[in-house]
Structure formats: structure tokens, C-alpha cells
Design a protein around this motif. Structure first.
Motif, PDB file in Angstrom:
ATOM      1  N   VAL A 189       0.812  -1.198   0.061  1.00  0.00           N
ATOM      2  CA  VAL A 189      -0.128   0.127   0.001  1.00  0.00           C
ATOM      3  C   VAL A 189       1.149   1.274   0.092  1.00  0.00           C
ATOM      4  O   VAL A 189       1.731   1.384   0.698  1.00  0.00           O
ATOM      5  CB  VAL A 189      -0.962  -0.025   1.338  1.00  0.00           C
ATOM      6  N   GLN A 228       1.545   5.717   0.014  1.00  0.00           N
ATOM      7  CA  GLN A 228       1.012   6.863   0.221  1.00  0.00           C
ATOM      8  C   GLN A 228       1.919   8.222  -0.250  1.00  0.00           C
ATOM      9  O   GLN A 228       2.904   8.278   0.246  1.00  0.00           O
ATOM     10  CB  GLN A 228       1.041   7.172   1.727  1.00  0.00           C
ATOM     11  N   ARG A 269      -0.676  13.044   1.136  1.00  0.00           N
ATOM     12  CA  ARG A 269      -1.908  12.439   0.412  1.00  0.00           C
ATOM     13  C   ARG A 269      -2.448  11.003   1.483  1.00  0.00           C
ATOM     14  O   ARG A 269      -1.811  10.625   2.334  1.00  0.00           O
ATOM     15  CB  ARG A 269      -1.750  12.338  -1.022  1.00  0.00           C
ATOM     16  N   GLY A 270      -3.532  10.523   0.847  1.00  0.00           N
ATOM     17  CA  GLY A 270      -3.851   9.307   1.478  1.00  0.00           C
ATOM     18  C   GLY A 270      -3.303   7.922   1.086  1.00  0.00           C
ATOM     19  O   GLY A 270      -2.215   8.347   0.321  1.00  0.00           O
ATOM     20  N   LEU A 271      -4.120   7.077   1.242  1.00  0.00           N
ATOM     21  CA  LEU A 271      -3.313   5.597   1.133  1.00  0.00           C
ATOM     22  C   LEU A 271      -4.067   5.067  -0.103  1.00  0.00           C
ATOM     23  O   LEU A 271      -5.366   5.185  -0.514  1.00  0.00           O
ATOM     24  CB  LEU A 271      -3.728   4.724   2.288  1.00  0.00           C
ATOM     25  N   TRP A 278      -4.079   1.016  -2.299  1.00  0.00           N
ATOM     26  CA  TRP A 278      -3.519  -0.248  -2.427  1.00  0.00           C
ATOM     27  C   TRP A 278      -2.919  -0.227  -3.851  1.00  0.00           C
ATOM     28  O   TRP A 278      -3.290   0.207  -4.531  1.00  0.00           O
ATOM     29  CB  TRP A 278      -4.921  -1.061  -2.488  1.00  0.00           C
ATOM     30  N   PHE A 333       4.060   0.893   2.013  1.00  0.00           N
ATOM     31  CA  PHE A 333       3.961   0.022   3.156  1.00  0.00           C
ATOM     32  C   PHE A 333       3.752  -1.331   2.658  1.00  0.00           C
ATOM     33  O   PHE A 333       3.075  -1.733   1.796  1.00  0.00           O
ATOM     34  CB  PHE A 333       2.785   0.644   4.104  1.00  0.00           C
ATOM     35  N   ALA A 375      -9.106  -7.178   5.777  1.00  0.00           N
ATOM     36  CA  ALA A 375      -8.419  -5.779   6.484  1.00  0.00           C
ATOM     37  C   ALA A 375      -6.855  -6.081   6.352  1.00  0.00           C
ATOM     38  O   ALA A 375      -6.440  -7.106   6.607  1.00  0.00           O
ATOM     39  CB  ALA A 375      -8.718  -5.463   7.658  1.00  0.00           C
ATOM     40  N   PHE A 376      -6.292  -4.926   6.295  1.00  0.00           N
ATOM     41  CA  PHE A 376      -4.795  -4.813   6.359  1.00  0.00           C
ATOM     42  C   PHE A 376      -4.499  -4.659   7.871  1.00  0.00           C
ATOM     43  O   PHE A 376      -4.682  -3.696   8.648  1.00  0.00           O
ATOM     44  CB  PHE A 376      -4.258  -3.592   5.793  1.00  0.00           C
ATOM     45  N   TRP A 418       0.846  -3.646   9.749  1.00  0.00           N
ATOM     46  CA  TRP A 418       1.720  -2.847   8.761  1.00  0.00           C
ATOM     47  C   TRP A 418       3.116  -2.772   8.940  1.00  0.00           C
ATOM     48  O   TRP A 418       3.506  -2.689  10.271  1.00  0.00           O
ATOM     49  CB  TRP A 418       1.054  -1.407   8.781  1.00  0.00           C
TER      50      TRP A 418
END
Lengths: 106, 123
Positions: B37, B39, B43-45, B47, B95, B109-110, B113
Motif C-alpha cells: 500500500v 501513500q 496524501r491518502g492511502l 492499495w 508500506f 483488512a490490512f 503494517w
């Protein structure tokens, strides 16, 4: 792709406050919604999975609810360590997409 | 303790290549699907890719298909991401993360991490 929209984008609150963050999916995702917390320069941390299940080790002041298209993350009594950015993420269909994040500030 | 430790990030020119690694410990690596994943700065995440427990099934976001290759070596408890034809928009923290099941399944879900590794694509 399923678009996820969080509101608000940022939020100011105080220690002890009750806070609610909303996440909306463009289409129904059943209960396949997860919540993460991310602190600056750190990895995200899973808080809630399947909309309302608390991940092991996460304090009970965090809770999640919702199904279909509308979901909420609630922090019942804010603690100093809760100030962070929160992301929702759908796991209903590929690609698994995230919301844009909600920054929770003092 | 379950741990994921990424390495291999750095500065690369547009069109260049980079291979990221993620060393896993504290769990049975060969039993779980793994993902990358990313980033972008500020900014945001997003996949990027997932690989099943055996490595037989792989999945990619559209923007990296044909350029990135995910793989794993279960004998070394290590996940890889080979990134070719890099673009400025690939600049991000990458990540490594774990899924709680063997594949890329609805409802997952992840759950773990790594700390991330920084990739910068710039001339």
C-alpha cells in the motif's frame, strides 16, 4: 472502483470529547468496511474491521457502526494519543479503496 | 511479536527501476496473503498490489499493471515489489501489509503494517 468519502476532512476537538467521523460509499458494500488510525510519519493501524468489530488491543472507546453505504467511527472520550488521521477502507470489491482521511486535531 | 520491515527505497530517475523488500517475522509468513500500500507525500492511502499465500495469485491496481511485479520467497519470509518504468506519480511511502487470510478476499483488512520505505522518482 468504489469511491469512499469521509466527512469531515478535518475536525478540532478536546480531550474528553465524543467524536464521530462518517464514511460513505458510492455503492452498497454490506459491512465490508474497515477503519485505520495513522499518526504522523507512522504506519496506519487497524482499529475496526467488518464495520463494527474491534481489533485486538484497541481501546473500547473506539467503536464502529453502519452497513450498506453509510458508516461511522466514534471515539467516546478523546484521549491525547487519539489525535491522528483516520481512514476508512472498503473490502467489498477490488480494488480495495480508502477514504481521503479525516484529520483529528486539538 | 509480529513485525514487517521494509527496505530498498530511494531516489530514482523517471523510467528507472527499484526493488522493495519486506522482511516478516513473528508469524507464519507462508500462511497469509501480503500486500503493498502506498501513500504519496501529504496524501491518502492507495492499495498497490496483493499476493496470495502461495504466490500463485497476484493482483494489481490499474496504474501499475505491466510495470510492477509482486513476489514472495516463503523460505526467506520476504515479500518483494519490483518496480520498473517508474514515474513521478509513483513517488510515495510504500508500506508492506498483511492480510488475515490466505488470499485477496472480500471482507479482509490490512491487519499488520510495516513502517514504510520512501520511493522518490525525480530527475
Amino acid at each position: 472502483d468504489i469511491q469512499m468519502t469521509q466527512s469531515p476532512s478535518s475536525l478540532s476537538a478536546s480531550v474528553g470529547n465524543r467524536v464521530t467521523i462518517t464514511c460513505r460509499a458510492r455503492q452498497s458494500i454490506s459491512s465490508h468496511l474497515n477503519w485505520y488510525q495513522q499518526k504522523p510519519r507512522k504506519a496506519p493501524k487497524l482499529l475496526i474491521y467488518a464495520a463494527s468489530s474491534l481489533q485486538t488491543g484497541v481501546p473500547s472507546r473506539f467503536s464502529g457502526s453502519g452497513s450498506g453505504t453509510d458508516f461511522t467511527l466514534t471515539i467516546s472520550s478523546l484521549q491525547p494519543e487519539d489525535f491522528a488521521t483516520y481512514y476508512c477502507q472498503q473490502s467489498y470489491s477490488s480494488p480495495f479503496t480508502f477514504g481521503q482521511g479525516t484529520r483529528l486535531e486539538i | 511479536e509480529v513485525q514487517l520491515l521494509e527496505s530498498g527505497g530511494g531516489l530514482v530517475q523517471p523510467g528507472g527501476s527499484l526493488r522493495l523488500s519486506c522482511a516478516a517475522s513473528g508469524f507464519t509468513f507462508s500462511s497469509y496473503a501480503m500486500s503493498w500500500v502506498r501513500q504519496p507525500p501529504g496524501r491518502g492511502l492507495e492499495w498497490v498490489s496483493t499476493i496470495s499465500d502461495s504466490g500463485r495469485s497476484t493482483y494489481y491496481t490499474d496504474s501499475v499493471k505491466g510495470r510492477f511485479t509482486i513476489s514472495r520467497d516463503n523460505s526467506k519470509n520476504t515479500l518483494y515489489l519490483q518496480m520498473n518504468s517508474l514515474r513521478a506519480e509513483d513517488t510515495a511511502v510504500y508500506f508492506c501489509s498483511k492480510f488475515p487470510s490466505s488470499g485477496y478476499h472480500v471482507g479482509d483488512a490490512f491487519d499488520v503494517w510495516g513502517q514504510g520505505t520512501v520511493v522518490t522518482v525525480s530527475s
